[in-house]
Design a protein around this motif. Structure first.
Motif, PDB file in Angstrom:
ATOM      1  N   THR A 258     -37.364 -73.619 -37.069  1.00 24.05           N
ATOM      2  CA  THR A 258     -37.806 -74.590 -35.826  1.00 24.05           C
ATOM      3  C   THR A 258     -38.839 -75.478 -36.022  1.00 24.05           C
ATOM      4  OG1 THR A 258     -39.339 -72.625 -35.194  1.00 24.05           O
ATOM      5  CG2 THR A 258     -36.933 -72.396 -34.422  1.00 24.05           C
ATOM      6  N   THR A 259     -38.664 -76.600 -35.477  1.00 24.99           N
ATOM      7  CA  THR A 259     -39.433 -77.766 -35.491  1.00 24.99           C
ATOM      8  C   THR A 259     -39.857 -78.245 -34.131  1.00 24.99           C
ATOM      9  OG1 THR A 259     -38.756 -78.548 -37.554  1.00 24.99           O
ATOM     10  CG2 THR A 259     -40.121 -79.990 -36.417  1.00 24.99           C
ATOM     11  N   PRO A 260     -40.702 -77.827 -33.304  1.00 26.53           N
ATOM     12  CA  PRO A 260     -41.087 -78.501 -31.923  1.00 26.53           C
ATOM     13  C   PRO A 260     -41.586 -79.808 -32.251  1.00 26.53           C
ATOM     14  CG  PRO A 260     -42.168 -76.355 -32.359  1.00 26.53           C
ATOM     15  CD  PRO A 260     -41.612 -76.884 -33.613  1.00 26.53           C
ATOM     16  N   MET A 261     -40.924 -80.689 -31.393  1.00 23.67           N
ATOM     17  CA  MET A 261     -40.926 -82.283 -31.322  1.00 23.67           C
ATOM     18  C   MET A 261     -40.810 -82.739 -30.230  1.00 23.67           C
ATOM     19  SD  MET A 261     -39.112 -84.581 -33.958  1.00 23.67           S
ATOM     20  CE  MET A 261     -39.191 -83.721 -35.434  1.00 23.67           C
ATOM     21  N   ASN A 262     -41.795 -83.865 -29.862  1.00 22.95           N
ATOM     22  CA  ASN A 262     -41.338 -84.635 -28.728  1.00 22.95           C
ATOM     23  C   ASN A 262     -40.021 -85.530 -28.983  1.00 22.95           C
ATOM     24  OD1 ASN A 262     -43.932 -84.462 -27.675  1.00 22.95           O
ATOM     25  ND2 ASN A 262     -44.745 -85.958 -28.679  1.00 22.95           N
TER      26      ASN A 262
END
Length: 345
Positions: free
Chosen positions: A200-204
């Motif tokens: 998982t990669t939280p990103m705007n």
């Protein structure tokens, strides 16, 4: 004789003129020249978005039901609060914003109880979510913002979320293993997709298209209108009907403003909010079909989950219930919601 009749008519005309001039018909005068209250509705997305169009439908109905004593302007792209949803909620609470429509997942940053709607695979479909929002438990949840000076005048559903990626169709949790997936900066998403084996990669969101194009991301997840409106078909091959998470729109109005309105105006707003709830479900269904067809026409491949494979995702979600309860911080609400949806442990 004619002179007498003429004199009588003139006298009657003078009396009528006097009555009108002296306010003899105040109720009629007030309805015809009553003050119009102007209200601006802020939404986070542009004019072409589902929520902007739903807000416009709401505005038209509320204006009509108020006998045109309410007039609305819809402002898109979050421009009235600089795109900062947390700031938008604070402004609505303080009264510098009049009305605001935001997702319940955004309100979770102020009250984690709102996360319960987005528990993965908690809701089976739109109808179950709709029934929940209209239940006592759902209404109590949606009205929690009253503590912040916000009155809820509408609870509308959103399309469920789907996974897109450039690797393979997603049919089971195993298909997500090792996949680099963009998720919102929300622990629910991180916990669930991490449990499925994804990286998982939280990103705007503003950075997602480029990351997909450069292959630093394999995929992302959102309702189908998002990959459609952002042309993800240019950088993604597969879209899978995982329908893994629900969300809802909270239609809020500043409480002091709402209290200042007449009973007729308040009823008009509430009636419009209730009616657009159902209108929005039908509208989204038709628009989702168009959006999906556009993705397919532009080369994407689509797959749905079998009942057996969907249950595998449900089991992954249930394995995370302990962590989800911590995030929501309201065991009673979690248990009531799970029971309502038939997802109790």
């Amino acid at each position: 004789m004619k002179k007498r009749i003429l004199s009588a008519l003139l006298a009657l005309a003078m009396v009528s003129t006097c009555l009108v001039g002296c306010g003899g018909n105040k109720s009629s005068e007030s309805k015809s020249s009553g003050k119009v209250t102007k209200i601006t509705i802020a939404v986070p997305d542009p004019e072409a978005s589902y929520i902007y169009q739903a807000a416009t439908e709401f505005a038209d109905r509320a204006k009509k039901y108020s006998n045109n004593t309410l007039e609305f302007t819809v402002s898109g792209n979050g421009s009235l609060y600089g795109g900062d949803t947390a700031a938008g909620i604070k402004q609505l609470s303080a009264g510098s914003l009049q009305m605001l429509i935001l997702a319940t997942s955004v309100y979770a940053s102020f009250d984690p109880a709102y996360n319960v709607i987005s528990i993965p695979y908690m809701f089976d479909d739109q109808q179950q979510l709709l029934d929940y929002l209209n239940s006592d438990t759902g209404k109590d949840l949606m009205n929690k913002v009253s503590e912040k000076g916000i009155t809820t005048v509408g609870s509308w559903t959103r399309s469920f979320r789907k996974v897109t990626n450039s690797k393979q169709p997603v049919n089971t949790p195993d298909d997500l293993k090792g996949m680099v997936l963009r998720v919102p900066n929300n622990s629910l998403y991180v916990e669930f997709f991490g449990a499925c084996g994804a990286v998982t990669t939280p990103m705007n969101f503003s950075e997602v298209y480029n990351a997909l194009q450069l292959n630093t991301l394999d995929g992302q997840e959102n309702p189908v209108d998002v990959p459609y409106s952002n042309k993800f078909y240019e950088v993604q091959k597969y879209i899978s009907a995982t329908d893994h998470m629900a969300d809802a729109w909270l239609v809020g109005i500043n409480s002091n403003l709402f209290k200042s309105l007449s009973k007729e105006q308040q009823d008009a707003i509430n009636k419009a909010g209730e009616e657009v709830q159902k209108w929005n479900v039908d509208f989204m269904e038709k628009e989702d079909e168009k959006a999906l067809q556009t993705l397919l026409d532009n080369g994407m491949e689509y797959n749905e989950l079998s009942a057996e494979n969907r249950e595998k995702f449900v089991e992954v979600s249930k394995s995370c219930y302990g962590k989800f309860k911590e995030l929501i911080n309201d065991d009673e609400l979690f248990d009531k919601t799970a029971e309502f949806c038939g997802k109790s442990e």
